[in-house]
Write a protein that holds these residues in place. Structure first.
Motif, mmCIF file in Angstrom:
data_model
loop_
_atom_site.group_PDB
_atom_site.id
_atom_site.type_symbol
_atom_site.label_atom_id
_atom_site.label_comp_id
_atom_site.label_asym_id
_atom_site.label_seq_id
_atom_site.Cartn_x
_atom_site.Cartn_y
_atom_site.Cartn_z
ATOM 1 N N ILE B 433 -23.772 15.098 -6.096
ATOM 2 C CA ILE B 433 -23.033 14.783 -7.317
ATOM 3 C C ILE B 433 -23.039 13.276 -7.582
ATOM 4 O O ILE B 433 -23.580 12.824 -8.585
ATOM 5 C CB ILE B 433 -21.583 15.314 -7.230
ATOM 6 N N ALA B 434 -22.452 12.511 -6.645
ATOM 7 C CA ALA B 434 -22.375 11.060 -6.844
ATOM 8 C C ALA B 434 -23.488 10.371 -6.059
ATOM 9 O O ALA B 434 -23.248 9.645 -5.103
ATOM 10 C CB ALA B 434 -21.001 10.549 -6.425
ATOM 11 N N THR B 435 -24.703 10.616 -6.455
ATOM 12 C CA THR B 435 -25.847 10.036 -5.750
ATOM 13 C C THR B 435 -27.047 9.990 -6.681
ATOM 14 O O THR B 435 -27.089 10.727 -7.666
ATOM 15 C CB THR B 435 -26.191 10.867 -4.497
ATOM 16 N N GLN B 436 -27.989 9.118 -6.350
ATOM 17 C CA GLN B 436 -29.236 9.070 -7.116
ATOM 18 C C GLN B 436 -30.422 9.419 -6.221
ATOM 19 O O GLN B 436 -31.562 9.327 -6.653
ATOM 20 C CB GLN B 436 -29.442 7.668 -7.724
ATOM 21 N N GLN B 437 -30.154 9.787 -4.973
ATOM 22 C CA GLN B 437 -31.264 10.078 -4.072
ATOM 23 C C GLN B 437 -31.800 11.484 -4.336
ATOM 24 O O GLN B 437 -31.046 12.461 -4.250
ATOM 25 C CB GLN B 437 -30.811 9.924 -2.631
ATOM 26 N N GLU B 438 -33.082 11.498 -4.609
ATOM 27 C CA GLU B 438 -33.741 12.727 -5.047
ATOM 28 C C GLU B 438 -33.411 13.927 -4.150
ATOM 29 O O GLU B 438 -33.049 14.998 -4.643
ATOM 30 C CB GLU B 438 -35.263 12.472 -5.048
ATOM 31 N N TYR B 439 -33.502 13.741 -2.824
ATOM 32 C CA TYR B 439 -33.332 14.898 -1.925
ATOM 33 C C TYR B 439 -31.901 15.421 -1.968
ATOM 34 O O TYR B 439 -31.651 16.592 -1.681
ATOM 35 C CB TYR B 439 -33.775 14.545 -0.496
ATOM 36 N N LEU B 440 -30.958 14.548 -2.321
ATOM 37 C CA LEU B 440 -29.558 14.993 -2.423
ATOM 38 C C LEU B 440 -29.277 15.602 -3.796
ATOM 39 O O LEU B 440 -28.602 16.626 -3.910
ATOM 40 C CB LEU B 440 -28.615 13.818 -2.157
ATOM 41 N N VAL B 441 -29.833 14.974 -4.834
ATOM 42 C CA VAL B 441 -29.604 15.469 -6.202
ATOM 43 C C VAL B 441 -30.083 16.921 -6.308
ATOM 44 O O VAL B 441 -29.439 17.756 -6.937
ATOM 45 C CB VAL B 441 -30.331 14.576 -7.238
ATOM 46 N N LYS B 442 -31.212 17.202 -5.632
ATOM 47 C CA LYS B 442 -31.787 18.562 -5.682
ATOM 48 C C LYS B 442 -30.822 19.640 -5.176
ATOM 49 O O LYS B 442 -30.947 20.806 -5.514
ATOM 50 C CB LYS B 442 -33.066 18.616 -4.821
ATOM 51 N N ARG B 443 -29.869 19.209 -4.337
ATOM 52 C CA ARG B 443 -28.923 20.187 -3.774
ATOM 53 C C ARG B 443 -28.003 20.766 -4.837
ATOM 54 O O ARG B 443 -27.365 21.797 -4.616
ATOM 55 C CB ARG B 443 -28.055 19.515 -2.709
ATOM 56 N N LEU B 444 -27.855 20.061 -5.944
ATOM 57 C CA LEU B 444 -26.927 20.550 -6.961
ATOM 58 C C LEU B 444 -27.700 21.421 -7.956
ATOM 59 O O LEU B 444 -28.520 20.923 -8.722
ATOM 60 C CB LEU B 444 -26.270 19.380 -7.688
ATOM 61 N N ASP B 445 -27.446 22.698 -7.920
ATOM 62 C CA ASP B 445 -28.111 23.639 -8.816
ATOM 63 C C ASP B 445 -27.417 23.578 -10.182
ATOM 64 O O ASP B 445 -26.233 23.897 -10.299
ATOM 65 C CB ASP B 445 -28.000 25.048 -8.210
ATOM 66 N N VAL B 446 -28.162 23.155 -11.186
ATOM 67 C CA VAL B 446 -27.559 22.920 -12.506
ATOM 68 C C VAL B 446 -26.943 24.197 -13.072
ATOM 69 O O VAL B 446 -25.823 24.176 -13.592
ATOM 70 C CB VAL B 446 -28.616 22.348 -13.490
ATOM 71 N N ASP B 447 -27.646 25.324 -12.945
ATOM 72 C CA ASP B 447 -27.133 26.570 -13.528
ATOM 73 C C ASP B 447 -25.820 26.996 -12.886
ATOM 74 O O ASP B 447 -24.871 27.375 -13.570
ATOM 75 C CB ASP B 447 -28.154 27.701 -13.357
ATOM 76 N N VAL B 448 -25.807 26.919 -11.556
ATOM 77 C CA VAL B 448 -24.590 27.310 -10.842
ATOM 78 C C VAL B 448 -23.446 26.382 -11.235
ATOM 79 O O VAL B 448 -22.339 26.824 -11.574
ATOM 80 C CB VAL B 448 -24.825 27.265 -9.311
ATOM 81 N N ALA B 449 -23.721 25.082 -11.225
ATOM 82 C CA ALA B 449 -22.672 24.104 -11.521
ATOM 83 C C ALA B 449 -22.158 24.295 -12.947
ATOM 84 O O ALA B 449 -20.949 24.280 -13.194
ATOM 85 C CB ALA B 449 -23.214 22.686 -11.335
ATOM 86 N N ARG B 450 -23.086 24.490 -13.889
ATOM 87 C CA ARG B 450 -22.686 24.683 -15.285
ATOM 88 C C ARG B 450 -21.751 25.893 -15.413
ATOM 89 O O ARG B 450 -20.700 25.815 -16.047
ATOM 90 C CB ARG B 450 -23.928 24.903 -16.152
ATOM 91 N N ASN B 451 -22.145 26.993 -14.788
ATOM 92 C CA ASN B 451 -21.323 28.197 -14.905
ATOM 93 C C ASN B 451 -19.950 28.032 -14.284
ATOM 94 O O ASN B 451 -18.966 28.563 -14.788
ATOM 95 C CB ASN B 451 -22.047 29.390 -14.270
ATOM 96 N N ARG B 452 -19.895 27.278 -13.213
ATOM 97 C CA ARG B 452 -18.592 27.059 -12.573
ATOM 98 C C ARG B 452 -17.675 26.242 -13.489
ATOM 99 O O ARG B 452 -16.481 26.504 -13.574
ATOM 100 C CB ARG B 452 -18.768 26.385 -11.211
ATOM 101 N N ILE B 453 -18.261 25.259 -14.179
ATOM 102 C CA ILE B 453 -17.439 24.459 -15.104
ATOM 103 C C ILE B 453 -16.964 25.340 -16.264
ATOM 104 O O ILE B 453 -15.799 25.288 -16.671
ATOM 105 C CB ILE B 453 -18.240 23.251 -15.648
ATOM 106 N N ILE B 454 -17.876 26.166 -16.762
ATOM 107 C CA ILE B 454 -17.505 27.066 -17.869
ATOM 108 C C ILE B 454 -16.372 27.998 -17.429
ATOM 109 O O ILE B 454 -15.368 28.150 -18.128
ATOM 110 C CB ILE B 454 -18.734 27.869 -18.356
ATOM 111 N N ASN B 455 -16.520 28.581 -16.253
ATOM 112 C CA ASN B 455 -15.467 29.479 -15.739
ATOM 113 C C ASN B 455 -14.134 28.756 -15.611
ATOM 114 O O ASN B 455 -13.084 29.287 -15.981
ATOM 115 C CB ASN B 455 -15.840 30.018 -14.347
#
Ligand code: SF4
Ligand code: SF4
Lengths: 265, 506
Positions: B433-455
């Motif tokens: 979440i609070a990072t710019q490192q590629e290997y860490l950013v990849k851990r955040l699945d956009v679809d999952v995160a988006r749906n959780r915010i919507i919920n």
């Protein structure tokens, strides 16, 4: 009124100044009609003239434009046959602002690109936080002198101050006043400030700035701008090289980097 | 540093040796370097652990437990462990201590001392499942009265004299706070913007510009013009639902910003429009704004630059004199005002300011709302309030105190996986979440995160409707500044007085 492809707008018809909204609206209308050259007469303090205009456009101004002239400007050239007030070229992205007179405070604040040429003196806080990016490179050239806080927080680009004085009879002499005020280049972390002076600048330097000698490389870099400036304002180029140039540079790219610690407590 | 001055680790990593399969997964997941494998077993460097829980969640054997390391310091109620640690850290290295997220001091929450009213007998409640309860609001400046005039061409015709300012509709009185790309990752920003578009609510861009990939979400984004003017160009101004002049932020009132050069990779460089690797320093003040008059000028400049098409607002941190400043801002032409309370979050701020400057948002909302009403200005603007809106109860109470929109960020991050470890400024966020490192950013699945915010926000909005129904109110606009529906149960009657809220039982 259209003469030689130049469309004229009177900013104070019947001696009653238009509001800045109306004046800008008229400019936008002319641009919508595909006019490329616009002359503004009798401008009297209207702010935000040419705000966020884009493209290949020339605006000439007779009179005194108010604050934030050309704020967010992105391409056009603005020529003022007189002085300009504070914050001309605020957050400018591209374009030119040519002032045949004096400039106020905070000229070129946060500009990312474009050129601002001011023939005579300017006020305080000029060129604060100008920055460069890719092919964007802001250049501010001042013919006269400046006050305190020149180039504070500078993050790129070039500021040149020539220290000349223009007498009413057209003569150009060395400005008897000091070339700049205190707090010169405080917090500068990229870019250069070039001052044409023999003064000792050490006492005026802000935190993070240092004085350097002119190198032939830097001279080559600034020469095109100086030549253009001299041509624009009819200054004999040779006289500029009668005095040395001094260069203000950042001490480091991280002026305040060491101030903070991240220990988990 | 000599051993006698080293700081005892806060946490202890416990590994159940019997369960551990030695798969080494935890060592790759720990971005803080606390776990390693020595050929025989997993070893933990407790001093590096930030309790982000990544290893705990990722361990297939459930073999890791992070516990609080209590054993070291003799207890002292005044010289707390934290104060002693701060002294050791600063006497060792010198410097201003950094922190992230929001103020974590245990200061009593005023929201928690407020209770909601509900209908009984004399005023009927509404069933939100069967009747419509409106949670939509209109964002932007509204005229306090409407004037008409006779048409100049046809005197028999009456036409509007009042000029309307731009307004737009949002479906919930919720806004995701300003987090710049730089403070959060591309994936985090993408998930937030997608969710906000889907929900038709607002999100803030933060002060770091707007990446061209996000222009398509512009109609749900409030962009920020801050003292550094990073990324501010015409595209930025034209791809926004509204523009906010950022004067201050709740987590660091009066402070600038500092994104260190190592975080300015090509993505951030493109967005902020500064060279790669260069520090992004936001000056403390705007150097064209030293007074309310100057601020009015910048508001007018932005309106002119955007041709009066979008609302222009101002964000200030909640401070002692917020109320008179707010009046100046509204008179200065702002279409909306954002107040950010002292618990507001941040990607990086000096601890001293995060923990000690500003005032609680509850008091600021009430004071500003009250003053604007006295000056007959309240109904003209949209008031956005943030600075620790943790859940729907805070949102509802903020609106009843006087806000039109409640703004929050931390709950959004927590919904995406944040564990509130408060290490955001180090750029190593193991949750991407609070990072710019590629290997860490990849851990955040956009679809999952988006749906959780919507919920999350759907749930909050449903809860808002439940409360409105119980109060017998059919539109959230009627809850705004409706302080009679709140009662105070805290220990300090002065707070109730400033809030304009009666004590419970009154
Ligand atoms: S992830 Fe769990 S099982 Fe795998 S090595 Fe680490 S502690 Fe052992
Ligand atoms: S965003 Fe990441 S680094 Fe920041 S508090 Fe949450 S988990 Fe920790």
């Amino acid at each position: 009124m259209i003469e030689n492809n130049i469309v004229k707008i009177n900013a104070a018809p019947n001696n009653r100044p238009l509001s800045y909204k109306k004046l800008n609206k008229q400019i936008h209308n002319m641009i919508n009609f595909k006019h490329k050259k616009i002359l503004l007469d009798d401008v009297c303090g209207q702010r935000f003239i040419a705000a966020s205009l884009q493209g290949n456009l020339e605006i000439e101004i007779n009179g005194l434009p108010g604050n934030d002239l050309g704020i967010f400007l992105d391409g056009p050239k603005i020529v003022i046959n007189g002085n300009c007030e504070d914050q001309a070229g605020n957050t400018m992205n591209d374009g030119e602002i040519i002032v045949h007179g004096e400039g106020g405070d905070v000229i070129g604040l946060s500009a990312r690109g474009g050129k601002i040429y001011i023939k005579k003196d300017v006020g305080y806080r000029v060129g604060i936080h100008i920055k460069e990016y890719e092919n964007k490179f802001p250049v501010i050239v001042i013919g006269g002198t400046t006050k305190d806080f020149l180039g504070e927080y500078m993050a790129g680009g070039l500021i040149i101050v020539l220290g000349l004085k223009f007498l009413p009879d057209g003569k150009i002499i060395e400005n008897p006043h000091t070339i700049c005020g205190d707090e010169l280049g405080t917090g500068i972390h990229r870019g250069k400030i070039i001052l044409r002076t023999e003064e000792d600048l050490e006492d005026k330097l802000g935190i993070g700035a240092k004085v350097d000698k002119m190198t032939s490389e830097t001279e080559k870099e600034i020469r095109p701008y100086i030549e253009e400036f001299c041509q624009t304002f009819e200054i004999p180029l040779e006289m500029l090289f009668e005095k040395p140039f001094k260069v203000i540079k950042p001490i480091s790219k991280r002026p305040f980097g060491g101030n903070y610690i991240g220990t988990i407590i | 540093m000599s051993i006698s001055h080293s700081i005892a680790p806060y946490y202890k990593v416990m590994i159940e040796r019997d369960s551990c399969k030695k798969c080494k997964r935890c060592t790759t997941h720990c971005s803080y370097g606390a776990l390693s494998y020595n050929g025989e077993r997993i070893i933990a460097d407790n001093s590096k652990c930030v309790a982000c829980q990544r290893c705990v969640i990722m361990c297939p054997a459930g073999a890791i437990h992070i516990i609080k390391n209590e054993s070291f310091l003799p207890p002292h109620g005044n010289y707390t462990r934290r104060i002693r640690n701060a002294i050791w850290a600063q006497s060792g290295n010198g410097g201003v201590l950094l922190s992230a997220a929001g103020n974590d001091r245990e200061i009593r929450s005023i929201f928690d001392d407020l209770l909601l009213d509900a209908c009984q007998v004399t005023n009927p409640s509404i069933d939100p499942l069967r009747e419509t309860i409106e949670t939509k609001i209109f964002f932007g400046r509204k005229p306090s009265k409407i004037d008409f005039k006779r048409d100049t061409m046809n005197p028999n015709k009456i036409c509007l004299k009042t000029e309307f300012m731009p307004n737009f509709e949002v479906d919930m009185p919720i806004m995701v706070g300003h987090m710049s790309l730089g403070s959060i990752s591309y994936n985090a920003a993408m998930a937030i913007y997608q969710a906000c578009k889907e929900l038709n609510i607002l999100a803030g861009s933060g002060e770091g510009g707007l990446h061209p990939d996000f222009y398509e979400f512009g109609s749900n984004i409030i962009t920020e013009v801050a003292s550094g003017r990073f990324g501010v160009d015409i595209n930025y101004l034209h791809n926004a639902a509204g523009i906010e002049i950022k004067i201050g932020q709740g987590a660091k009132p009066g402070h600038g910003g500092h994104l260190p050069g190592e975080k300015v990779n090509s993505l951030i460089s493109q967005t902020r429009m500064i060279p790669k690797g260069s520090d992004a320093l936001s000056p403390y003040p705007h150097h064209d704004v030293y007074s309310i008059e100057d601020l009015a000028q910048l508001i007018a400049a932005l309106k002119e630059a955007t041709r009066y098409k979008v609302p222009i607002g101002v964000k200030i941190a909640a401070v002692h004199n917020s109320a008179p400043i707010a009046v100046g801002i509204v008179r200065g032409g702002a279409d909306f005002l954002t107040l950010d309370g002292f618990r507001g979050g941040t990607g990086a701020a000096p601890r001293i300011i995060r923990d000690h400057a500003g005032i609680p948002i509850e008091l600021a909302i009430a004071a500003v709302d009250e003053r604007l009403r006295k000056e007959n200005l309240r109904d003209e603007i949209t008031l956005v309030a943030g600075g620790s809106i943790r859940y729907s109860a805070d949102l509802i109470k903020a609106i009843a105190l006087g806000a039109d929109v409640a703004m929050c960020s931390m709950p959004v991050l927590i919904a995406m996986g944040c564990r509130v470890c408060q290490q955001c400024f180090r750029g190593l966020c193991s949750w991407g979440i609070a990072t710019q490192q590629e290997y860490l950013v990849k851990r955040l699945d956009v679809d999952v995160a988006r749906n959780r915010i919507i919920n999350l926000f759907h749930s909050w909005n449903e809860e808002l409707k439940e409360v409105l129904g119980a109060m017998g109110i059919d539109s959230v606009e009627s809850l705004r500044s409706n302080r009679d529906r709140l009662r105070y149960i805290g220990p300090n009657p002065k707070i109730a007085e400033i809030l304009g809220v009666k004590h419970a039982g009154e």
